[in-house]
Design an enzyme around this catalytic site. Structure first.
Site, PDB file in Angstrom:
ATOM      1  N   GLU A  47      -4.390   9.230  -7.080  1.00 31.71           N
ATOM      2  CA  GLU A  47      -5.777   8.866  -7.363  1.00 31.71           C
ATOM      3  C   GLU A  47      -6.316   9.693  -8.520  1.00 31.71           C
ATOM      4  O   GLU A  47      -5.967  10.859  -8.684  1.00 31.71           O
ATOM      5  CB  GLU A  47      -6.658   9.107  -6.123  1.00 31.71           C
ATOM      6  N   ARG A  70       3.849  -3.590   5.450  1.00 37.46           N
ATOM      7  CA  ARG A  70       2.557  -3.549   6.146  1.00 37.46           C
ATOM      8  C   ARG A  70       2.277  -4.862   6.873  1.00 37.46           C
ATOM      9  O   ARG A  70       1.737  -4.867   7.983  1.00 37.46           O
ATOM     10  CB  ARG A  70       1.422  -3.266   5.153  1.00 37.46           C
ATOM     11  N   TYR A 105       4.310   5.936  -3.663  1.00 36.50           N
ATOM     12  CA  TYR A 105       5.718   6.327  -3.513  1.00 36.50           C
ATOM     13  C   TYR A 105       6.614   5.085  -3.417  1.00 36.50           C
ATOM     14  O   TYR A 105       7.698   5.049  -3.991  1.00 36.50           O
ATOM     15  CB  TYR A 105       5.948   7.198  -2.268  1.00 36.50           C
ATOM     16  N   ASP A 122      -6.854   4.051  -8.046  1.00 41.59           N
ATOM     17  CA  ASP A 122      -6.076   4.339  -6.844  1.00 41.59           C
ATOM     18  C   ASP A 122      -4.814   3.466  -6.869  1.00 41.59           C
ATOM     19  O   ASP A 122      -4.900   2.237  -6.755  1.00 41.59           O
ATOM     20  CB  ASP A 122      -6.953   3.988  -5.633  1.00 41.59           C
ATOM     21  N   LEU A 123      -3.666   4.088  -7.058  1.00 43.06           N
ATOM     22  CA  LEU A 123      -2.421   3.326  -7.135  1.00 43.06           C
ATOM     23  C   LEU A 123      -2.071   2.710  -5.779  1.00 43.06           C
ATOM     24  O   LEU A 123      -2.305   3.311  -4.729  1.00 43.06           O
ATOM     25  CB  LEU A 123      -1.278   4.256  -7.585  1.00 43.06           C
TER      26      LEU A 123
END
Length: 452
Positions: free
Chosen positions: A126, A70, A38, A33-34
């Site tokens: 993913e 975040r 984006y 999972d990167l």
DNA sequence: TGGGGTTAT
DNA sequence: ATAACCC
């Protein structure tokens, strides 16, 4: 013991059910999972963005953002105004054109396919890989009693201790080493970071990959799988249980994983149908026998644009032309030819859950032939077809208000599997012309070799 | 909620 | 053709 179980049972279906299913051959699955994909692509494109809070914008939404953003309170799918309010220093880049994301996404899948060809994509960021065979090979090549030298790579869920005498532990541990090699390769070759989860099935691998979050990996040992699934606070967090099913379950008083585990199977089957009921109830126990299905090349290409208001045929036609032009480039690069085209619209409606309508038709064969070449205008006849589809959905003599237009090419067929042996095959332009940058790689060559 | 994708019915 | 699921 694994090889014997792989064979296809010749027993009757009744017997297949009665017998303990030939014992569940243990698998090793990794979910890769990167991290904020984006945003990572944008920071690679423009390194000056690194270190700054960055959001990727589509229309009025911040669809994803980097970790700096975040930490300052920006969330995925946050309204641009809310995001700017929370974080005035937020840098925004437009991410409506998915071209570079799509290209890099496939580079990641191709890199993973070098480890094992069994790679399933899930979205652009993913991938699942079935490592069972690779793990077997590595264990066979291990110097006989050298198990004590084996170590896990990354975290172990729950900090559970590894038992080197347990073959399942050993396999998962080797899986964790392969996962680390995959992440290293992604970083060295593509500059991308991501998480990985290693477990005995796709559900658990996916859930465990998110435990330690940016750029880390976690392996789940079987003894901790119940802890993992019970760490979900609500059944909606279970991959495979979406918005609709969660609502229906809630109406039955089911909200936790434990509720679903202990709910009457018979009643659940009557409420949701046997197929969904059995599948999701197995999921609630952490059981998921779905295979890692190699994705291969895409089954469809589509381009869409959401709009504030489209209320005239002329407006629609010009949007459709834009979408089609982009799609034709993509289809040309792919090398395969679409045999079906679809137009999708979304009508404005005050609050009803916005559903889409679509109309599709086959593409006339004389147009399909022209897809590879630049000398013939394929736009004009395709636009004509799309506008007919448009008028079959929208009465253009009455007022209308659309909020989305989308064009999709599907039913893609390889040149070398359509009408091979006919004169068309040998005269097909896109194999010999320079108008299309033949991006076809060894997969096509393989099938060509088979044909000759 | 964007701009994509997939499979099942 | 639509509806569900995934990101």
């Amino acid at each position: 013991m694994e090889g014997a179980e792989a064979g296809v049972s010749v027993g009757s279906p009744v017997h297949d059910r009665a017998v303990p299913a030939g014992s569940p051959s243990s698998r090793v699955i990794v979910h890769v999972d990167l991290d904020c994909f984006y945003a990572q692509v944008e920071m690679i494109s423009n390194p000056e963005l690194k270190g700054k809070p960055l959001g990727v914008q589509q229309k009025y939404l911040v669809v994803t953002c980097n970790y700096e953003a975040r930490e300052l309170g920006v969330k995925k799918l946050m309204n641009v105004r809310d995001a700017k309010e929370k974080c005035p220093q937020l840098v925004l880049v437009n991410g409506e054109d998915l071209t570079r994301y799509r290209e890099i996404s496939y580079k990641v899948t191709e890199l993973l396919e070098e480890f094992s060809p069994v790679v399933e994509r899930l979205g652009f960021d993913e991938n699942f890989v079935d490592l069972s065979e690779m793990v077997e090979k590595r264990l066979q090549q291990l110097p006989s009693d050298d198990l004590s030298a084996l170590t896990v790579s990354g975290h172990v869920y729950n900090n559970q201790s590894i038992n080197l005498h347990d073959v399942l532990h050993i396999k998962l541990l080797v899986g964790s080493q392969i996962a680390a090699e995959m992440r290293e390769a992604m970083y060295n070759q593509l500059g991308l970071t991501g998480c990985a989860g290693v477990a005995s099935n796709k559900l658990l691998a996916k859930l465990v990959s998110g435990i330690f979050k940016p750029n880390q990996q976690t392996v789940l040992l079987p003894e901790s799988s119940q802890d993992l699934i019970h760490s979900l606070k609500h059944i909606k967090e279970m991959p495979g249980i979406g918005y609709k099913t969660a609502k229906r379950l809630e109406a039955l008083g089911i909200s936790s994983v434990h509720d679903l585990q202990t709910f009457s199977s018979k009643i659940l089957e009557k409420e949701l149908g046997i197929s969904i009921a059995q599948r999701i109830q197995k999921l609630s126990f952490g059981e998921d026998n779905s295979p890692v299905t190699p994705s291969g090349p895409p089954q469809s290409f589509s381009e869409e644009d959401s709009l504030k208001k489209c209320s005239s045929e002329v407006e629609a036609k010009s949007k459709i032309q834009e979408l089609l032009a982009s799609l034709l480039k993509r289809v040309c690069q792919d090398g395969r030819k679409p045999h079906t085209i679809r137009l999708i619209i979304r009508r404005y409606s005050s609050e009803k859950h916005c559903s889409r309508e679509s109309r599709q038709c086959s593409i006339p064969s004389h147009i399909i032939q022209k897809f590879g070449i630049g000398s013939y205008d394929v736009m004009t006849p395709m636009v004509d077809i799309l506008m007919k589809l448009f008028r079959s959905m929208v009465n253009v003599k009455m007022p209308f208000h659309l909020t989305l237009l989308s064009v999709c090419f599907c039913n893609l067929k390889s040149l070398n599997t359509t009408k091979k042996g006919t004169i068309d095959y040998y005269l097909t332009p896109s194999l010999s012309t320079t108008s299309c940058s033949g991006k076809r790689s060894f997969k096509m060559k393989d099938t060509q070799m088979e044909d000759f």
